[in-house]
Design an enzyme around this catalytic site. Structure first.
Site: not given
Ligand code: PEP
Length: 252
Positions: A100, A170, A10, A12
């Site tokens: 997320h 997460e 990821n 980002k």
């Protein structure tokens, strides 16, 4: 039985056109090494890079995903700033990260997450669905309650199966902090998640990932958690060297 282990990068809000080099180095590494073949590598760069990266890297070894998707259920239209499932698929995405914690903070509430998941599935994008409790919820012993609510409010029983869904646990207190839960803590979470997904969704072998400060060092400990099928990796996925080391150490 050998199960597939996922390593999902990821990126980002990081990367530029030169970052393709990092993916090429990962690709070169796999071509030269017969590291355990039961692995799946998925890069989720910013969406402006998706198309050029996925065009340059054509390989069964490396797949691509997007970090967001529009909740508007249309292929094209007058919707400034939106990227539809169709546009993202055409740019090379086969996966999409939804839920997320960093997105939940900005603009993803339960309803939006559910809409995005259903649109993605309708368009044959696989879901990387992130769930996690924050530190105060953890301290109050509410982690499982929070996770179950996040799942129930977003996943539609009729659409979900073990093939189109990856769940990434997460814990928010672990993302980017260098703090990783103990294996005991994670074991308890994953055992309960598996049971819950069986009860509520009739999914027998869910793909469950861990994400939060994963590094080449701690992956050697995390790999002992039998219910984990891989990792969603932020910071340590930006450079091929640290990403490759995580994969190497997992299979050591
Ligand atoms: C993430 O944000 O998905 C993540 C796991 O980040 P990091 O690895 O940097 O903690």
């Amino acid at each position: 039985m050998n199960k597939t282990i996922y390593f999902i990068a990821n990126w980002k809000m990081n990367g530029n056109h030169n970052s393709i080099r990092e993916i090429e180095k990962v690709f070169d590494f796999f071509k030269k090494n017969t590291i355990n073949k039961f692995k799946k590598i998925i890069f989720c760069p910013p969406s402006n890079l998706l198309s050029s990266f996925s065009t340059k890297i054509k390989s069964k070894l490396i797949d691509f995903g997007t970090q967001d998707i529009s909740k508007i259920n249309l292929n094209y239209g007058p919707h400034t700033g939106q990227l539809s499932a169709k546009i993202l698929k055409d740019s090379g995405a086969n996966y999409v990260i939804i839920g997320h914690s960093e997105k939940r903070l900005i603009d993803e509430d339960f309803k939006t997450i559910k809409e995005k998941i259903n649109i993605a599935l309708k368009n044959k994008l696989k879901i990387i669905f992130c769930i996690g409790e924050n530190l105060s919820q953890k301290k109050m012993g509410l982690a499982l309650k929070v996770l179950k609510k996040q799942i129930l409010s977003s996943l539609d029983t009729k659409r979900i199966n073990a093939k189109n869904l990856i769940i990434a646990y997460e814990p928010i207190w672990s993302i980017g902090t260098g703090i990783v839960p103990s294996n005991n803590y994670l074991d308890k979470i994953f055992i309960n998640l598996k049971k819950f997904l069986k009860e509520k969704y009739n999914v027998n072998s869910p793909i469950l990932l861990y994400g939060g400060s994963v590094t080449a060092d701690n992956v050697s400990i995390l790999r002992n958690i039998s219910l984990i099928s891989g990792f969603l990796i932020g910071g340590a996925s930006l450079k091929s060297k640290s990403f490759i080391k995580i994969i190497k150490n997992y299979f050591k």
